[in-house]
Design an enzyme around this catalytic site. Structure first.
Site, short mmCIF file in Angstrom:
data_model
loop_
_atom_site.label_atom_id
_atom_site.label_comp_id
_atom_site.label_asym_id
_atom_site.label_seq_id
_atom_site.Cartn_x
_atom_site.Cartn_y
_atom_site.Cartn_z
N TYR A 292 -11.02 -8.09 -4.50
CA TYR A 292 -9.90 -7.29 -4.95
C TYR A 292 -9.22 -7.87 -6.17
CZ TYR A 292 -5.59 -4.57 -4.41
OH TYR A 292 -4.53 -3.72 -4.60
N HIS B 277 -1.99 2.52 -6.11
CA HIS B 277 -2.76 1.31 -5.81
C HIS B 277 -2.92 0.41 -7.03
CE1 HIS B 277 -4.78 -0.45 -2.38
NE2 HIS B 277 -5.73 -0.89 -3.17
N LYS C 101 -2.04 -2.31 7.99
CA LYS C 101 -3.21 -1.79 8.69
C LYS C 101 -3.34 -2.46 10.06
CE LYS C 101 -6.15 -0.32 4.86
NZ LYS C 101 -7.47 -0.48 4.19
N ARG D 46 0.85 -1.19 0.00
CA ARG D 46 0.00 0.00 0.00
C ARG D 46 0.89 1.24 0.00
NH1 ARG D 46 -2.22 -3.46 4.10
NH2 ARG D 46 -4.33 -4.19 3.60
N ARG E 221 -0.47 -2.35 -6.82
CA ARG E 221 -0.88 -3.38 -5.86
C ARG E 221 -1.90 -4.32 -6.49
NH1 ARG E 221 -1.42 -4.64 -0.28
NH2 ARG E 221 -3.56 -4.93 0.46
N HIS F 82 -4.42 -8.94 3.89
CA HIS F 82 -5.86 -8.85 4.10
C HIS F 82 -6.27 -9.72 5.29
CE1 HIS F 82 -6.84 -7.63 -0.33
NE2 HIS F 82 -6.55 -6.60 0.43
#
Length: 298
Positions: free
Chosen positions: A275, A240, A171, A147, A243, A266
């Site tokens: 995705y 992005h 994250k 990211r 990615r 994820h």
């Protein structure tokens, strides 16, 4: 007037206890500011007086005002989380946002760059230190599926060129170790030679700007868009996109959804399925070949 100090305390709680990123905290601050303005226009004086009808109307007005469903969902998420905090602090007896749902958002499938286009984009001549850096940035994006915030946050010590891995803080402050491809290793080695003459003496960031300090997200976005224009690419190119191309190309070759999930960081595999836009034909073939009740008799 509503007691806005509760919002300030909640944002401090997000930063110190839940350790959310500054970007997420900033989004929550904007969403709760919008909630406050709406409630004050509705003459709500204290947080205990807020009910589900207020929240439902807040969501509806946000959508009618042009906010897309995903942004409305985020506002409701911020509201639910804030009222959970108020309940914990004894400021509110109930959470009025619990049963309020946002309008359904269409699932958007991001675009990808094909391999030939990526090769063309990444063929950057090493004319100066910034060109060498930009190639290393884009190679690492595509090589490891990072990211934007993850790449910006990398320190020099996060990357192990001998082992060809990079340690990433993702994250929720979760760390993962991701492989780095050969081309990316070569590009980063070239950048590190240039970095020595650009970076400030005490700067720990892997990627720095012309002023010698950590490279900013916006600068990366602008540099990538600039290279895409120079290369004559018709579509908008942004971080992005690398990615998503990484995930799509990897999945097409390996068919290993769990592996791609781990590499992307994820938490939920359903995110990876959307995705990487798995096609149903592949899923059906996997089902027919694998499920005990689906296998045809030979």
């Amino acid at each position: 007037m509503l007691d806005r100090t509760q919002i300030d305390r909640y944002l401090t709680h997000l930063a110190s206890e839940r350790r959310l990123s500054p970007h997420t905290s900033s989004n929550y601050a904007r969403d709760l500011d919008a909630l406050c303005e709406f409630l004050e226009r509705a003459s709500v004086r204290d947080w205990k007086s807020v009910d589900s009808q207020h929240v439902r109307l807040f969501a509806a007005r946000s959508h009618a005002g042009g906010l897309n469903p995903r942004s409305v969902q985020r506002r409701l998420s911020a509201t639910r989380s804030f009222f959970r905090y108020l309940q914990r602090e004894g400021v509110a007896a109930a959470n009025p946002a619990v049963d309020v749902r946002a309008p359904k958002a269409a699932k958007r499938l991001p675009g990808t760059l094909d391999v030939d286009t990526l090769n063309h984009l990444l063929d950057i001549p090493p004319d100066d230190a910034l060109a060498v850096r930009d190639r290393a940035v884009m190679e690492l994006f595509y090589s490891s599926g990072l990211r934007l915030a993850e790449l910006v946050g990398l320190d020099r010590g996060a990357i192990d060129l001998a082992d060809r891995t990079v340690r990433v803080l993702g994250k929720g402050s979760k760390t993962r170790v991701v492989p780095v491809g050969r081309k990316a290793v070569e590009a980063i080695r070239a950048w590190l030679k240039e970095r020595a003459g650009v970076a400030a003496p005490d700067e720990t960031a892997l990627f720095v700007g012309r002023n010698g300090t950590r490279l900013k997200e916006r600068a990366i976005q602008l540099r990538i868009a600039g290279w895409a224009r120079r290369k004559g690419l018709p579509a908008r190119v942004y971080p992005h996109l690398f990615r998503h191309s990484f995930a799509t190309h990897l999945l097409e070759s390996s068919k290993d959804l769990r592996g791609v999930q781990e590499l992307l960081g994820h938490a939920d595999i359903s995110t990876t399925q959307v995705y990487t836009h798995l096609d149903f034909a592949h899923l059906a073939r996997t089902y027919d070949a694998s499920h005990p009740r689906a296998k045809r008799k030979t």
